[in-house]
Write an enzyme that holds these catalytic residues in place. Structure first.
Site, short mmCIF file in Angstrom:
data_model
loop_
_atom_site.label_atom_id
_atom_site.label_comp_id
_atom_site.label_asym_id
_atom_site.label_seq_id
_atom_site.Cartn_x
_atom_site.Cartn_y
_atom_site.Cartn_z
N HIS A 136 -12.71 2.93 0.13
CA HIS A 136 -12.74 1.84 1.13
C HIS A 136 -13.48 0.61 0.59
CE1 HIS A 136 -12.73 5.19 4.43
NE2 HIS A 136 -11.50 4.72 4.29
N ASN A 166 0.87 -1.17 0.00
CA ASN A 166 0.00 0.00 0.00
C ASN A 166 0.92 1.23 0.00
OD1 ASN A 166 -1.77 2.06 0.51
ND2 ASN A 166 -2.70 1.12 2.31
N GLU A 225 -8.05 -5.29 5.13
CA GLU A 225 -7.89 -4.96 3.72
C GLU A 225 -6.71 -5.69 3.09
OE1 GLU A 225 -8.50 -0.90 5.20
OE2 GLU A 225 -9.33 -0.44 3.24
N ARG A 272 -11.51 15.26 8.08
CA ARG A 272 -12.30 15.72 6.93
C ARG A 272 -13.70 16.11 7.36
NH1 ARG A 272 -10.81 10.54 4.13
NH2 ARG A 272 -8.75 10.89 3.22
N ARG A 302 -2.60 -2.09 -3.40
CA ARG A 302 -3.80 -1.30 -3.19
C ARG A 302 -3.70 -0.09 -4.13
NH1 ARG A 302 -4.89 3.31 1.08
NH2 ARG A 302 -7.05 3.70 0.52
#
Ligand code: ADP
Length: 396
Positions: free
Chosen positions: A180, A7, A384, A241, A91
């Protein structure tokens, strides 16, 4: 098979070496500050202590090289030679409308991913650099790309279109994509598996509540809506965020503060969310502590956070005309009992009842709802990296 999962961020690289037969993590680690002074490798072989080394990593190829050395190190490594790595899974953040599933990475595919760069200008180029570095160092090993956006490609047009002139979709592909996806896919599938049901028979809402946070509606195995949009800024209030706001706020703040729209965008991404609201932290552990100590703003921040999640869940119940399962996952969803409880308090109208004792559990698969609850509420830890390893094995 042994699969190296990578990743890659703009200045970081996370990795795991996974044995696909046992699904065991053989080693994992992180390269930080790539291309910046003081770059650092943290390597953790299974069952051993973490090893931290300051190493000179001028670029991602150097970082991958150090990772490969760490994996094959006679003392702290976990494989004898690089020949033991059968495949690499990457990823990739944005696949645009081009990728609705994982793919073997060929030159042609890399070109198509490059075309998606402007949709994720910070992430995709970094992902591509990671892929090219691996090709350079291990040209014979097959590589697979797993996209954050792919699982959401089943969303219908009514869910992904914004109410703005259609030409912006036609010209620039401005639409909702969602992120996601690997986690929403993994968690919804695992939730069904835990319940001994087929995902194709269920209406599932996945609440991925981490530092970044998003919710998805998975109707009979297909994602029909999700809360993140063109970028990960839309939707829930997150760590830093803002999530949904009135778009006019951008111009308003730019005017008042004498800054550009781009600068406001940075504020909305990096200085907003629970950090901006509470003025304390983006970390929910700090917020919980402050709230318990009587800090009113921390309390209000947590309330605003839970309220937004509950509103999204409500809208997805409407979108799917019902819900069978609500699953919590990621850092906050898996570990923060207080936030889960605050959210579940809104679900009375769904006939949800929670067992308080079970809700105290952290980071474990568990059903929180009582047997007579009309909707099953559960915690399903996400993974993940494992999902990427499985996809990689399936393709190679
Ligand atoms: P990312 O989006 O960076 O992958 P994570 O899924 O790791 O984020 O989630 C980070 C959040 O999870 C932080 O706000 C942190 O407070 C929360 N979290 C992680 N572990 C715990 C814990 N044991 N108890 C409460 N909150 C936790």
């Amino acid at each position: 098979m042994k699969v190296l999962v990578i990743n890659c961020g703009s200045s970081s690289l996370k990795y795991q070496l996974i044995d696909s037969e046992t699904e065991e993590v053989l080693a994992k680690g992180l390269c930080e500050r790539i291309g910046i002074e003081g770059s650092m490798l943290t390597h953790q072989p299974a069952g051993m202590d973490k090893i931290k080394k300051e190493l000179d990593m001028p670029d991602h190829t150097a970082a991958v090289q150090f990772v490969l050395e760490a994996l094959t190190d006679p003392e702290s490594g976990c494989i004898a030679s690089l020949d033991e790595i059968d495949a690499i899974g990457h990823r990739i953040v944005h696949g645009g409308e081009k990728f609705s599933g994982s793919v073997i990475l060929t030159d042609e595919v890399l070109e198509a991913i490059t075309e998606c760069n402007e949709l994720a200008p910070l992430h995709n180029p970094a992902n591509l650099i990671g892929i090219r570095s691996c090709s350079k160092l291990m040209p014979e090993v097959p590589q697979v790309g797993v996209f954050d956006t792919a699982f959401h490609q089943t969303m219908p047009a009514k869910a992904y279109l914004y109410g703005i002139p259609y030409e912006y979709y036609e010209k620039y592909k401005v639409r909702r994509y969602g992120f996601h996806g690997t986690s929403h896919d993994f968690v919804s599938a695992r939730a069904a598996e835990i319940l001994g049901r087929s995902r194709d028979d269920l209406k599932i809402i996945v609440c991925h509540l981490g530092n970044g946070a998003s919710i998805s509606a998975v109707d009979h195995g297909k994602c029909v809506d999700t809360s993140m949009g063109l970028t990960p800024l839309e939707g829930l209030i997150m760590g830093t965020r803002s999530g949904d706001i009135d778009p006019a706020i951008v111009d308003f703040i730019a005017d008042k503060e004498g800054c550009t729209a781009k600068e406001v965008n940075t504020i909305l991404n990096k200085k907003s969310g629970v950090l901006g609201l509470s003025r304390i932290s983006s970390d929910f552990r700090d917020l919980a502590k402050a709230s318990a100590e009587g800090n009113e703003l921390a309390k209000t921040t947590l309330e605003a956070y839970a309220y937004r999640v509950a509103k999204y869940v409500g809208s997805y119940v409407a979108a799917m005309n019902g819900v069978d399962v609500i699953a919590f996952t990621a850092g906050v969803g898996e570990n923060n009992a207080e936030v889960r409880e605050m959210i579940c308090r809104y679900f009375g109208y769904l006939g949800v009842t929670i067992e308080e004792e079970k809700n105290q559990v952290r980071g474990e698969e568990i059903i929180l709802s009582t047997p007579d609850s009309a909707v099953t509420v559960m915690v399903v830890p996400t993974n993940e990296e494992l999902a990427i390893a499985r996809e990689t094995v399936a393709l190679v």
